[in-house]
Structures are given as C-alpha cells and as structure tokens.
Design a protein around this motif. Structure first.
Motif, PDB file in Angstrom:
ATOM      1  N   ILE A   1      27.121   0.453  52.396  1.00 38.00           N
ATOM      2  CA  ILE A   1      28.285   0.044  51.606  1.00 38.00           C
ATOM      3  C   ILE A   1      27.958   0.292  50.145  1.00 38.00           C
ATOM      4  O   ILE A   1      27.012  -0.294  49.601  1.00 38.00           O
TER       5      ILE A   1
ATOM      6  N   GLN B   1      33.901  -1.947  55.680  1.00 36.76           N
ATOM      7  CA  GLN B   1      32.966  -2.568  56.629  1.00 36.76           C
ATOM      8  C   GLN B   1      32.916  -4.081  56.445  1.00 36.76           C
ATOM      9  O   GLN B   1      32.560  -4.810  57.379  1.00 36.76           O
ATOM     10  N   THR B   2      33.267  -4.551  55.256  1.00 37.09           N
ATOM     11  CA  THR B   2      33.194  -5.991  54.981  1.00 37.09           C
ATOM     12  C   THR B   2      34.471  -6.726  55.382  1.00 37.09           C
ATOM     13  O   THR B   2      34.504  -7.957  55.332  1.00 37.09           O
TER      14      THR B   2
ATOM     15  N   TYR C   1      33.624   0.032  51.735  1.00 38.40           N
ATOM     16  CA  TYR C   1      33.904  -1.394  51.534  1.00 38.40           C
ATOM     17  C   TYR C   1      34.661  -1.987  52.730  1.00 38.40           C
ATOM     18  O   TYR C   1      34.619  -3.204  52.956  1.00 38.40           O
TER      19      TYR C   1
END
Length: 530
Positions: A133, A143-144, A141
């Motif tokens: 990331i 992924q968050t 981003y």
C-alpha cells in the motif's frame, strides 16, 4: 458520462454532480471545498464506482496522491493523457489538468466497486491487489477498505497470482490448458528446455501434484514437447498428401477457400503477413476483407499532400481538391471531417491496401472493402454494432463458403475497433450455423500490433524465414499513410513493421528456449470453436 450513462437513464439533471472543469483556476480551490461539503451534507457516499488508470489512479488521483487528499485540481500524468488520446482525437487535444475527488472522500464511501478491463491494466491490477500500500499506486489504498470489490475481465486479472500461477496458491484441477500453461511457465522459470525438466524442478516449484498425476517428469515432458511441436507448421492451409492427425489444419481439401478479415486496412499484413503470403504461394483461394475504411487514422497532412499531387497533374477535379484543402485549413481541434475529406482518406487506405496485397500475389478481385457502417461516424467514437454490419459479414461468408477464416482476436487496440469487428464475425457465424458449409470451416484468431498470444494459448504457429520476414515488412510499408506518423499507436513509438517483426521474433525465441527448432520468426494463431 452523459453519452454513456445519463442520457440513457431517468436521473434528474439537478442530481448530476460532475466537477465543473470550465471554471477559472482562481475559483478552483473554493469550488472544490464546496464540492466536498456538499457530499458531507448528504452523509457521505453510499456507493462509489471506480475505474483504474495504468498509473494506478482512481478518480484522477495520480501517483503521489495522499490518503487524506480532498477534491482538488491535479496535473494529469503523461501516461494518463496518452491513454486518453483516442477520446480527444489526438494527444495534443487532451487536457493537462483535471479536478478529481480526493482519496479520502473515495475511501469514506460505504461500498466501492472498481472495474478493470484489458491486458494493459494487468500489471497495475496485480499491484493493487497484491502489492504494498503506497502513495505511488493510489489504487492500493483500496486494500484498506472493508467493503471493496474488483470486477475484472480475464485479461486484466491475468497477472494476479491465483490466475497467473494458481498452482502456487491453491489445489488445481489440471485441465489440458492449465497443464500446458504450468509446464511452459516452469521451463521459463528454471531456464531449461522442456525435455530437460526434472522431478525436482516440478517439486521445488509448487507442481508436485501435477507430477504425481502425470507419473514422472519424463512423461509430462514428452507429452508437452509433442503438443508444442505439433502446433508448428509451414502449411497453414494444411499439407496435401500428408498425415494430418497431428497437424493444426486438415490436409483436405488440398486447395482451400480462405477469408482473412482485417479490422483496419493494414491489420492483415501487420499481424499475419507471412501466413497470408504462404497461403497465396501454396495455391489456396485467398480473400481479404477489410472491415472498416480506416479513414480516421489518416492524417490531414496526408490528404493535403494527395490533393496537391492531383492538382499538379492537372486533373479536372480541381474544385473538389480546392474544397478539401480549404476545409482542412479551417479545421480546428477535433472538428469532424467533411464527407469529401473522409472519402479521400478512405481512398488513400484502399489504394495502399491493394498495393500491399498485390506485393504478395493477391488479385484485386479477391480484395473486399466492406466499409461497415458502425465505423463511418467521422469521429473516434463509433456507433454500436448493428444488423447491417453483421449482414455484410454474413453475405461475404455465404458468397465464398470458406474452409478457413482468419480474424483479429486482438482486443487491445487503442480505440476498440478490433473488438467490434470480431463481435460482428462471431454473430455472423452464429447466424450461419445451419449452413452445411460452415461445419467444414476452421476459424483462426490472430493478434495485432499490441499484444501476442501466450505460448500456452497457441494452436498454430507458422514459422518464417529471413526472406519471408522481409517480404512481410515490404507489404506493411505499402501503407505509407501509417508509416511515420501513426495516429493511434499507443505508447509504443515504433512503427508497426518494427513492432510486428519484434513480436514474431520473440515468439520464435520462446519456442526455441522451450526446446523447439530455431526459426527467424513465428506468427501465432488460436483456434476459435463456435
């Protein structure tokens, strides 16, 4: 957004909130702050639908965008502008600045769906899903986010581990295609020809269950070597009086009727010029069908040149040439060409095509210019494929009753024409299924100047000698309007003949590294079953 969505649904105009990029720059900061406040006043975003750029941008949050960024003015990355060039009729017309919703606003949405299409997006999709990331890839981003989904086509997903090398992360059902993909991957990974792979190579690289099923490396290697060897043929129309049980094409009939469909008036020689020439030399009844005029890819300067030549000869059509020249001089930006200019551009491409295929021995009577209506808008954006387009293809196939059809299976061209042309062929074949002759027709898909089939996908590989490579180059160079100033070449600055030669040489080198004979170049095809 208006053309592709809002004009087709019943959304009230006051509910459309696209950032206004017509405001002056000294108003931008205040405007962007107001934009974010309006979103907040509605309680934030419930649903966010995203695309992704090859730089990893979401919205237009280019590399370096902070996770806390808000709506703002940004400068577009050069790659982003290059990818947008087709939509703006050339790179020079693409804006350098844009207003984008910020990363923080996007990530605050309750639900996010990102769409990704095409092989060009594959590397950035892989990083988005599996990489670190980081601000250099703003899409990472996501992924968050607790509720984000990526919807991808096969080509965009092809470099993600569970699609590229699934045996490394899961138990596999070993289909013939997956087995082929895995063994070729292993050969490349350990840098050994297929026949030199050992049990240890398989076990140490995550393929222990494949070797357990196959019995031994020896058995798997021999099987795969033979499969690849049998894709190679110097007789793309079939070899007469030969055992065809292990060949890609049938021996009979010895002389086949062939249609080569070419989306633009040069894809035929760029993508399969060597095979085209081989089919003609071996006595098959070859027809080439140019599906579109390709006029949008001819520069105004090229038309200007031809008009001046015509006027210099003393042709009686001086008034027409004068009209064309006057129109070109008055043309601004992405103005649509007048019909006379479009006609001139079409004629230029037709005559180049005739010269090109004559150089490999094809008669003019076997050259067909279909001018499919979907293309003839005078703009980059084309009409959807229609019944007239499909019927044009149907009529030609019914007339020729081919034993072979070659078609462009390359969906990576910058402006989507290949995809529409292929769709027309597929729909035509569906309509012709009841015709008895169609049962004897093999359909072979080639790829264009942007992308090649993976070795594991190839069903027929046609080798070329150095002399045949040169002959193909000469055929491509007859397309002079596309030579030095290609309108839609993507990010590759090389001329099309250079790209084609390198691609064909690379395919030959890959075959050679796998343990096959060494050839100067190879053109590759995948069979389509309908």
């Amino acid at each position: 957004m208006h053309r592709y969505l809002f004009e087709h649904i019943d959304i009230p105009k006051e509910n459309i909130n696209i950032p206004d990029c017509t405001i002056s720059q000294d108003e931008v900061e205040k405007y962007c702050a107001t934009y974010d406040k309006k979103i907040e006043s509605y309680g934030g975003l419930d649903f966010q639908l995203l695309g992704i750029g090859r730089t990893g941008h979401i919205g237009f949050n280019e590399p370096g965008s902070n996770v806390n960024s808000a709506t703002r003015l940004i400068r577009l990355n050069s790659l982003t502008r290059l990818d947008a060039a087709c939509d703006f009729n050339g790179l020079k017309n693409v804006p350098s600045l844009a207003i984008t919703m910020g990363v923080e606003t996007i990530l605050n949405a309750k639900r996010i769906v990102l769409l990704g299409w095409g092989h060009k997006k594959a590397p950035i999709i892989k990083h988005t899903v599996e990489g670190e990331i980081e601000a250099s890839i703003p899409a990472s981003y996501l992924q968050t986010h607790p509720n984000a989904t990526l919807v991808l086509d096969q080509e965009a997903a092809c470099e993600i581990t569970r699609f590229a090398t699934p045996w490394r992360v899961m138990q596999c059902i070993w289909t013939e295609e997956l087995k082929r993909k895995a063994i070729i991957w292993l050969s490349e990974r350990v840098q050994k020809p297929i026949l030199k792979l050992t049990d240890g190579d398989y076990n140490e690289n995550g393929l222990s269950d494949l070797i357990a099923k196959g019995g031994s490396a020896y058995n798997l290697n021999i099987e795969m070597f033979n499969i690849l060897q049998h894709t190679i043929t110097g007789w793309p129309g079939g070899k007469p009086n030969a055992d065809d049980s292990k060949r890609p094409e049938r021996a009979l009939p010895a002389k086949k009727r062939v249609i080569i469909f070419s989306p633009h008036p040069d894809d035929d020689v760029i993508s399969m010029g060597g095979t085209f020439a081989r089919l003609v030399e071996q006595g098959h009844e070859v027809n080439v069908a140019y599906q579109t005029s390709g006029n949008i890819a001819v520069s105004d300067e090229e038309v200007f040149k031809f008009c001046e030549v015509g006027m210099g000869i003393g042709d009686e059509k001086h008034a027409l040439f004068d009209k064309i020249i006057k129109s070109l001089k008055q043309k601004k930006g992405s103005d649509t060409d007048i019909p006379e200019v479009r006609k001139m551009k079409s004629i230029i491409r037709q005559k180049e095509s005739l010269a090109s295929v004559r150089s490999i021995g094809l008669e003019d009577s076997n050259t067909h210019f279909l001018s499919m209506p979907f293309y003839e808008t005078g703009e980059i954006k084309k009409k959807p494929i229609g019944e007239r387009d499909i019927n044009i293809v149907v009529d030609l196939i019914k007339k020729i009753k081919p034993h072979q059809i070659y078609a462009a299976g390359d969906l990576a061209d910058p402006h989507g024409t290949h995809k529409v042309c292929l769709e027309a062929i597929f729909k035509a074949l569906e309509l012709l299924k009841k015709e008895t002759f169609i049962n004897d027709c093999y359909v072979w898909l080639y790829r264009g100047a942007w992308h090649e089939w993976g070795i594991y996908e190839i069903d027929m590989a046609v080798p070329m000698s150095p002399e045949q490579v040169l002959k193909k180059r000469e055929a491509i160079l007859f397309h002079q309007s596309q030579k030095d100033k290609v309108m839609f070449q993507g990010e590759d600055s090389r001329e099309f003949w250079m790209r084609a030669e390198q691609r064909n040489k690379t395919t030959a080198e890959l075959y050679n590294r796998l343990g096959m004979a060494e050839y100067e170049a190879i053109e590759a095809f995948k069979r389509y079953y309908f």
